[in-house]
Design a protein around this motif. Structure first.
Motif, PDB file in Angstrom:
ATOM      1  N   ARG A 132       0.875  -1.167   0.000  1.00  0.00           N
ATOM      2  CA  ARG A 132       0.000   0.000   0.000  1.00  0.00           C
ATOM      3  C   ARG A 132       0.914   1.219   0.000  1.00  0.00           C
ATOM      4  NH1 ARG A 132      -2.252   0.317   6.251  1.00  0.00           N
ATOM      5  NH2 ARG A 132      -0.232  -0.030   7.267  1.00  0.00           N
ATOM      6  N   ALA A 133       0.380   2.370  -0.455  1.00  0.00           N
ATOM      7  CA  ALA A 133       1.239   3.547  -0.605  1.00  0.00           C
ATOM      8  C   ALA A 133       0.478   4.811  -0.248  1.00  0.00           C
ATOM      9  CB  ALA A 133       1.762   3.637  -2.035  1.00  0.00           C
ATOM     10  N   GLY A 134       1.223   5.817   0.234  1.00  0.00           N
ATOM     11  CA  GLY A 134       0.655   7.117   0.565  1.00  0.00           C
ATOM     12  C   GLY A 134       1.502   8.228  -0.025  1.00  0.00           C
ATOM     13  N   LEU A 135       0.840   9.303  -0.521  1.00  0.00           N
ATOM     14  CA  LEU A 135       1.524  10.417  -1.169  1.00  0.00           C
ATOM     15  C   LEU A 135       1.058  11.744  -0.596  1.00  0.00           C
ATOM     16  CD1 LEU A 135       1.087   9.252  -4.870  1.00  0.00           C
ATOM     17  CD2 LEU A 135       3.288   9.499  -3.738  1.00  0.00           C
ATOM     18  N   HIS A 136       1.990  12.664  -0.462  1.00  0.00           N
ATOM     19  CA  HIS A 136       1.653  14.048  -0.104  1.00  0.00           C
ATOM     20  C   HIS A 136       2.703  14.982  -0.691  1.00  0.00           C
ATOM     21  CE1 HIS A 136       0.019  17.473   1.978  1.00  0.00           C
ATOM     22  NE2 HIS A 136       1.164  17.707   2.585  1.00  0.00           N
ATOM     23  N   VAL A 137       2.273  16.187  -1.055  1.00  0.00           N
ATOM     24  CA  VAL A 137       3.171  17.223  -1.571  1.00  0.00           C
ATOM     25  C   VAL A 137       3.296  18.325  -0.536  1.00  0.00           C
ATOM     26  CG1 VAL A 137       3.559  18.962  -3.350  1.00  0.00           C
ATOM     27  CG2 VAL A 137       2.544  16.783  -3.965  1.00  0.00           C
ATOM     28  N   GLY A 138       4.517  18.731  -0.253  1.00  0.00           N
ATOM     29  CA  GLY A 138       4.748  19.832   0.672  1.00  0.00           C
ATOM     30  C   GLY A 138       6.226  20.137   0.747  1.00  0.00           C
ATOM     31  N   GLU A 139       6.560  21.097   1.582  1.00  0.00           N
ATOM     32  CA  GLU A 139       7.966  21.447   1.747  1.00  0.00           C
ATOM     33  C   GLU A 139       8.642  20.419   2.641  1.00  0.00           C
ATOM     34  OE1 GLU A 139       9.859  24.640   4.414  1.00  0.00           O
ATOM     35  OE2 GLU A 139       9.545  25.686   2.517  1.00  0.00           O
ATOM     36  N   VAL A 140       9.790  19.912   2.186  1.00  0.00           N
ATOM     37  CA  VAL A 140      10.583  19.003   3.006  1.00  0.00           C
ATOM     38  C   VAL A 140      11.932  19.653   3.268  1.00  0.00           C
ATOM     39  CG1 VAL A 140       9.471  16.970   1.996  1.00  0.00           C
ATOM     40  CG2 VAL A 140      11.665  17.740   1.101  1.00  0.00           C
ATOM     41  N   VAL A 141      12.565  19.207   4.318  1.00  0.00           N
ATOM     42  CA  VAL A 141      13.882  19.714   4.694  1.00  0.00           C
ATOM     43  C   VAL A 141      14.885  18.585   4.513  1.00  0.00           C
ATOM     44  CG1 VAL A 141      15.293  20.701   6.527  1.00  0.00           C
ATOM     45  CG2 VAL A 141      12.858  21.301   6.361  1.00  0.00           C
ATOM     46  N   ASN A 142      15.898  18.819   3.667  1.00  0.00           N
ATOM     47  CA  ASN A 142      16.943  17.828   3.453  1.00  0.00           C
ATOM     48  C   ASN A 142      17.982  17.933   4.560  1.00  0.00           C
ATOM     49  OD1 ASN A 142      16.121  16.637   0.899  1.00  0.00           O
ATOM     50  ND2 ASN A 142      16.532  18.644   0.023  1.00  0.00           N
ATOM     51  N   ARG A 143      18.271  16.825   5.201  1.00  0.00           N
ATOM     52  CA  ARG A 143      19.310  16.754   6.223  1.00  0.00           C
ATOM     53  C   ARG A 143      20.276  15.657   5.814  1.00  0.00           C
ATOM     54  NH1 ARG A 143      17.224  16.322  12.123  1.00  0.00           N
ATOM     55  NH2 ARG A 143      19.365  17.092  12.461  1.00  0.00           N
ATOM     56  N   GLY A 144      21.278  16.066   5.018  1.00  0.00           N
ATOM     57  CA  GLY A 144      22.161  15.066   4.447  1.00  0.00           C
ATOM     58  C   GLY A 144      21.375  14.232   3.445  1.00  0.00           C
ATOM     59  N   ASP A 145      21.416  12.914   3.621  1.00  0.00           N
ATOM     60  CA  ASP A 145      20.660  12.031   2.737  1.00  0.00           C
ATOM     61  C   ASP A 145      19.226  11.824   3.215  1.00  0.00           C
ATOM     62  OD1 ASP A 145      22.844  11.673   1.086  1.00  0.00           O
ATOM     63  OD2 ASP A 145      23.585   9.933   2.218  1.00  0.00           O
ATOM     64  N   ASP A 146      18.899  12.302   4.403  1.00  0.00           N
ATOM     65  CA  ASP A 146      17.566  12.110   4.969  1.00  0.00           C
ATOM     66  C   ASP A 146      16.689  13.334   4.682  1.00  0.00           C
ATOM     67  OD1 ASP A 146      15.501  10.898   6.276  1.00  0.00           O
ATOM     68  OD2 ASP A 146      16.388  11.022   8.283  1.00  0.00           O
ATOM     69  N   VAL A 147      15.392  13.184   4.872  1.00  0.00           N
ATOM     70  CA  VAL A 147      14.459  14.304   4.735  1.00  0.00           C
ATOM     71  C   VAL A 147      13.532  14.310   5.946  1.00  0.00           C
ATOM     72  CG1 VAL A 147      14.492  14.341   2.215  1.00  0.00           C
ATOM     73  CG2 VAL A 147      12.784  12.947   3.399  1.00  0.00           C
ATOM     74  N   THR A 148      13.132  15.521   6.342  1.00  0.00           N
ATOM     75  CA  THR A 148      12.195  15.672   7.439  1.00  0.00           C
ATOM     76  C   THR A 148      11.148  16.709   7.041  1.00  0.00           C
ATOM     77  OG1 THR A 148      13.498  17.428   8.485  1.00  0.00           O
ATOM     78  CG2 THR A 148      13.977  15.165   9.155  1.00  0.00           C
ATOM     79  N   GLY A 149      10.206  16.931   7.937  1.00  0.00           N
ATOM     80  CA  GLY A 149       9.174  17.930   7.682  1.00  0.00           C
ATOM     81  C   GLY A 149       7.791  17.331   7.773  1.00  0.00           C
ATOM     82  N   ILE A 150       6.808  18.192   7.934  1.00  0.00           N
ATOM     83  CA  ILE A 150       5.432  17.743   8.112  1.00  0.00           C
ATOM     84  C   ILE A 150       4.931  16.992   6.888  1.00  0.00           C
ATOM     85  CG2 ILE A 150       4.460  19.926   7.305  1.00  0.00           C
ATOM     86  CD1 ILE A 150       3.071  17.627  10.094  1.00  0.00           C
ATOM     87  N   ALA A 151       5.426  17.354   5.692  1.00  0.00           N
ATOM     88  CA  ALA A 151       4.977  16.664   4.477  1.00  0.00           C
ATOM     89  C   ALA A 151       5.328  15.184   4.523  1.00  0.00           C
ATOM     90  CB  ALA A 151       5.608  17.319   3.245  1.00  0.00           C
ATOM     91  N   VAL A 152       6.488  14.862   5.090  1.00  0.00           N
ATOM     92  CA  VAL A 152       6.910  13.468   5.209  1.00  0.00           C
ATOM     93  C   VAL A 152       5.987  12.734   6.176  1.00  0.00           C
ATOM     94  CG1 VAL A 152       8.801  11.939   5.879  1.00  0.00           C
ATOM     95  CG2 VAL A 152       9.292  14.086   4.677  1.00  0.00           C
TER      96      VAL A 152
END
Length: 450
Positions: A372-392
């Protein structure tokens, strides 16, 4: 005024399509002119008002102008075109002329294209100037600033090639110059055929960039003519109210096209704006931009592990990774991390992310690994190779609601898939863990196989 010679039309590939573009002018700043509903590079220079307007812009900027895919000197297309493909064309043209950043000038429906490009590639956009633009192409109960499609489409198609639309777009307070009627008709026919126009207009039914206006960080000048009959002034006011750093300029004139009536005032406003509007700090923009986050997981993974045993389960996960990795790469995404029984990937466009998710569902179902899969569009913050943020976080919570073999998404994703020819069904409003508001979620009514 320094002379501007009629520029040569050149071509660049965007994917498999040839996009026609021109470059001219004496200015040090780049101005990328994104066309509206119809465009034709060559005929622009055959019309005296259009030639004068372009010449005036060329006194102050290096002007980059192009024909959008499916029109003018660019390749014709089968089917519709997505906002995502159109911003790919902007990027291809900028790369062709070695422009690392530019002020975007979006006319009419070129406005939403510019807004999505600016939010997705903020490091490439210094400022935005939108003329007679809108956040949503067709009117609806929650966006009353334009007419709905069913009020406009068929009469427009029936009369295409007669010059009626072009005449209405250029009309001033004094009306339409009858000497120009034949030229307007020719302009329509050269831009595209009636069937081609229908594809564009129906694709525009899904142009809705309202959800991402808050992600537009650049200083933005909204120019709106008060008596514009095609794009009413409520559109410009809406953009100015919802873009964080917007300046609204309303002119007491009529024409929908900038080259008519007070064109000198328009150019002067553009020049002054680019001189005084600050450029946002681009040093960290690559780390904060509009991104589509995709979360997937294998349905009933714990039960499968217990049933299969460690060794067989490890081989199944290896098969999963061997399928998922190339698919994410094929759709121009990046796998951020594996989550044990799924993955998090990010994409620079929602349509590609959706197509990837659907292809993964089909391919993994074939080896008895339903996901199963989920999608959302929003601003993400790149932290090195990782990403964070409410969109994630939102994408992860959307996935939690999805059923086996399905891809669910937020309204934001759906609203940015204009032209994809994918239909969607609402699956209702849902409370997402850890989030206060309820979200209406959607699923696509298609299957895409590889």
């Amino acid at each position: 005024m320094m002379p501007i010679e009629r520029p040569e039309t050149q071509y660049i590939f965007s994917g498999e399509l040839s996009i026609a573009y021109q470059v001219f002018g004496h200015g040090e700043q780049d101005l990328l002119y994104v066309p509206g509903l119809i465009s034709h590079l060559e005929s622009n220079w055959d019309d005296p008002e259009s030639e004068a307007f372009l010449t005036s812009l060329g006194q102050h900027f290096r002007v980059i102008v192009f024909d959008k895919r499916g029109q003018g000197m660019s390749d014709r297309i089968d089917g519709a075109t997505t906002l995502e493909e159109r911003i790919d064309d902007l990027r291809a043209v900028m790369e062709a002329v070695k422009s690392t950043s530019a002020t975007l000038f979006g006319l009419s429906e070129g406005g939403p294209v510019c807004l999505l490009f600016a939010a997705t590639y903020p490091q490439k956009v210094e400022r935005l100037i939108l003329f007679g633009a809108m956040a949503k192409f067709w009117g609806s109960h929650d966006y009353p600033h334009n007419l709905p499609m069913d009020k406009v489409l068929e009469p427009l198609i029936a009369n295409w090639g007669k010059g009626i639309f072009a005449a209405k777009a250029s009309a001033t307070k004094q009306g339409v110059d009858p000497k120009k009627e034949k030229n307007f008709a020719k302009m329509e026919r050269m831009a595209c055929s009636p069937s081609g126009l229908r594809k564009f207009m129906m694709a525009n039914d899904l142009i809705d960039v309202r959800p991402i206006l808050g992600n537009v960080l650049q200083e933005t000048l909204i120019i709106q003519r008060r008596h514009d009959k095609l794009v009413r002034r409520g559109n410009g006011r809406y953009l100015a109210d919802h873009i964080p750093h917007a300046t609204y300029l309303e002119l007491p004139t009529t024409s929908h096209l900038p080259q008519f009536e007070d064109a000198d005032v328009v150019v002067d406003a553009m020049v002054r704006f680019t001189q005084v509007a600050r450029r946002i700090d681009s040093s960290n923009l690559e780390d904060r931009k509009l991104t589509t986050a995709l979360f997937t997981d294998i349905v009933s993974s714990t039960e499968k592990l217990l049933k299969m045993g460690d060794e067989a389960w490890r081989k199944a996960l290896d098969q999963h990774d061997a399928i998922a990795g190339p698919l994410v790469k094929q759709f121009r995404g990046r796998i951020v991390k594996n989550t044990g029984d799924g993955l998090l990937a990010v994409f620079d466009g929602p349509v590609r992310a959706l197509q990837c998710a659907l292809a993964m569902v089909t391919a993994l179902e074939a080896i008895n690994l339903p996901i199963r899969a989920g999608l959302h569009v929003g601003e993400v913050v790149n932290r090195g190779d990782d990403v964070t943020g409410i969109a994630v976080n939102i994408a992860a919570r959307v996935m939690d609601q999805a059923r086996s073999g399905e891809v669910w998404m937020t309204r934001t994703v759906k609203d940015l898939t204009g032209g994809s020819e994918i239909n969607f069904a609402s699956v209702g409003e849902h409370s997402l863990k850890g989030l206060d508001e309820r979200y209406e979620l959607f699923k696509p009514l298609v299957e895409i196989s590889i």
